[in-house]
Design a protein around this motif. Structure first.
Motif, mmCIF file in Angstrom:
data_model
loop_
_atom_site.group_PDB
_atom_site.id
_atom_site.type_symbol
_atom_site.label_atom_id
_atom_site.label_comp_id
_atom_site.label_asym_id
_atom_site.label_seq_id
_atom_site.Cartn_x
_atom_site.Cartn_y
_atom_site.Cartn_z
ATOM 1 N N ARG A 38 0.660 -1.163 -0.003
ATOM 2 C CA ARG A 38 0.096 -0.278 0.132
ATOM 3 C C ARG A 38 0.917 1.410 0.064
ATOM 4 O O ARG A 38 0.613 2.179 -0.824
ATOM 5 N N LEU A 39 1.852 0.999 0.810
ATOM 6 C CA LEU A 39 2.872 2.431 0.852
ATOM 7 C C LEU A 39 3.388 2.690 -0.439
ATOM 8 O O LEU A 39 3.771 3.670 -0.917
ATOM 9 N N GLN A 40 3.937 1.329 -1.188
ATOM 10 C CA GLN A 40 4.488 1.598 -2.337
ATOM 11 C C GLN A 40 3.597 2.324 -3.307
ATOM 12 O O GLN A 40 4.255 2.968 -4.313
ATOM 13 N N ALA A 41 2.318 1.797 -3.444
ATOM 14 C CA ALA A 41 1.203 2.393 -4.412
ATOM 15 C C ALA A 41 1.229 3.673 -4.315
ATOM 16 O O ALA A 41 1.149 4.498 -5.092
ATOM 17 N N SER A 42 1.349 4.115 -2.884
ATOM 18 C CA SER A 42 1.113 5.699 -2.841
ATOM 19 C C SER A 42 2.102 6.624 -2.787
ATOM 20 O O SER A 42 2.025 7.755 -3.131
ATOM 21 N N ALA A 43 3.255 5.855 -2.462
ATOM 22 C CA ALA A 43 4.545 6.678 -2.310
ATOM 23 C C ALA A 43 5.661 5.945 -2.126
ATOM 24 O O ALA A 43 6.142 5.553 -1.061
ATOM 25 N N ALA A 44 6.366 5.660 -3.279
ATOM 26 C CA ALA A 44 7.572 4.793 -3.114
ATOM 27 C C ALA A 44 8.706 5.206 -2.044
ATOM 28 O O ALA A 44 9.138 4.168 -1.601
ATOM 29 N N ARG A 45 9.034 6.346 -2.072
ATOM 30 C CA ARG A 45 9.872 6.956 -1.233
ATOM 31 C C ARG A 45 9.660 6.694 0.318
ATOM 32 O O ARG A 45 10.372 6.086 0.977
ATOM 33 N N ILE A 46 8.151 6.960 0.752
ATOM 34 C CA ILE A 46 7.781 6.516 1.988
ATOM 35 C C ILE A 46 7.932 5.338 2.315
ATOM 36 O O ILE A 46 8.400 4.785 3.495
ATOM 37 N N ALA A 47 7.578 4.273 1.407
ATOM 38 C CA ALA A 47 7.643 2.765 1.676
ATOM 39 C C ALA A 47 9.031 2.256 1.881
ATOM 40 O O ALA A 47 9.393 1.358 2.730
ATOM 41 N N LEU A 48 9.971 3.077 1.198
ATOM 42 C CA LEU A 48 11.468 2.545 1.369
ATOM 43 C C LEU A 48 11.940 3.220 2.577
ATOM 44 O O LEU A 48 12.605 2.302 3.316
ATOM 45 N N ILE A 49 11.464 4.327 3.133
ATOM 46 C CA ILE A 49 12.181 4.725 4.388
ATOM 47 C C ILE A 49 11.258 3.974 5.534
ATOM 48 O O ILE A 49 12.003 3.567 6.209
ATOM 49 N N SER A 50 10.193 3.600 5.427
ATOM 50 C CA SER A 50 9.439 2.561 6.299
ATOM 51 C C SER A 50 9.996 1.324 6.413
ATOM 52 O O SER A 50 9.950 0.640 7.528
ATOM 53 N N LYS A 51 9.996 0.876 5.367
ATOM 54 C CA LYS A 51 10.968 -0.567 5.348
ATOM 55 C C LYS A 51 12.081 -0.644 5.862
ATOM 56 O O LYS A 51 12.405 -1.475 6.736
ATOM 57 N N GLU A 52 13.006 0.393 5.602
ATOM 58 C CA GLU A 52 14.419 0.394 5.960
ATOM 59 C C GLU A 52 14.388 0.682 7.771
ATOM 60 O O GLU A 52 15.141 0.101 8.421
ATOM 61 N N THR A 53 13.549 1.593 8.105
ATOM 62 C CA THR A 53 13.294 1.911 9.417
ATOM 63 C C THR A 53 12.862 0.858 10.188
ATOM 64 O O THR A 53 13.299 0.546 11.368
ATOM 65 N N ALA A 54 11.846 0.055 9.830
ATOM 66 C CA ALA A 54 11.363 -1.253 10.276
ATOM 67 C C ALA A 54 12.394 -2.256 10.728
ATOM 68 O O ALA A 54 12.287 -2.995 11.707
ATOM 69 N N LYS A 55 13.214 -2.209 9.736
ATOM 70 C CA LYS A 55 14.487 -3.247 10.083
ATOM 71 C C LYS A 55 15.335 -2.763 11.470
ATOM 72 O O LYS A 55 16.071 -3.507 12.106
ATOM 73 N N ARG A 56 15.077 -1.450 11.884
ATOM 74 C CA ARG A 56 15.911 -0.826 12.976
ATOM 75 C C ARG A 56 15.201 -0.404 14.177
ATOM 76 O O ARG A 56 15.831 -0.136 15.205
ATOM 77 N N VAL A 57 14.004 -0.923 14.223
ATOM 78 C CA VAL A 57 13.416 -0.386 15.618
ATOM 79 C C VAL A 57 12.936 -1.672 16.305
ATOM 80 O O VAL A 57 12.980 -2.835 15.943
ATOM 81 N N MET A 58 12.496 -1.443 17.704
ATOM 82 C CA MET A 58 12.310 -2.216 18.674
ATOM 83 C C MET A 58 11.365 -1.449 19.542
ATOM 84 O O MET A 58 11.134 -0.563 19.916
ATOM 85 N N SER A 59 10.159 -2.288 19.629
ATOM 86 C CA SER A 59 9.020 -1.714 20.385
ATOM 87 C C SER A 59 8.955 -2.441 22.133
ATOM 88 O O SER A 59 8.894 -3.392 22.197
#
Length: 79
Positions: A38-59
């Protein structure tokens, strides 16, 4: 219901290993394919940032049942 406190990590795998034997279990979020699509469909740049950030977060869960012992353990492991 608990709130979550999310932290950005330089080495998520190393932090997962530190928490492996701990009673306190943080959540390591992996982006779902549906959300990423969904993110890629609406904004490829946001999707890339989200995907890369998700690899580095812990909740980390927060709430009234979080013991002082768990708080100290988390503090020491994140240091």
């Amino acid at each position: 219901m608990f709130a979550q406190f999310t932290v950005l990590l330089d080495d998520r795998e190393a932090m997962q290993a530190k928490f492996a034997d701990c009673k306190f279990r943080p959540r390591f979020i992996t982006p779902s394919p549906q959300r990423t699509a969904r993110l890629q469909a609406s904004a490829a740049r946001i999707a890339l940032i989200s995907k890369e950030t998700a690899k580095r977060v812990m909740s980390l869960p927060m709430g009234p049942d979080l013991t002082v012992e768990s708080q100290k353990t988390v503090t020491l492991l994140l240091a």
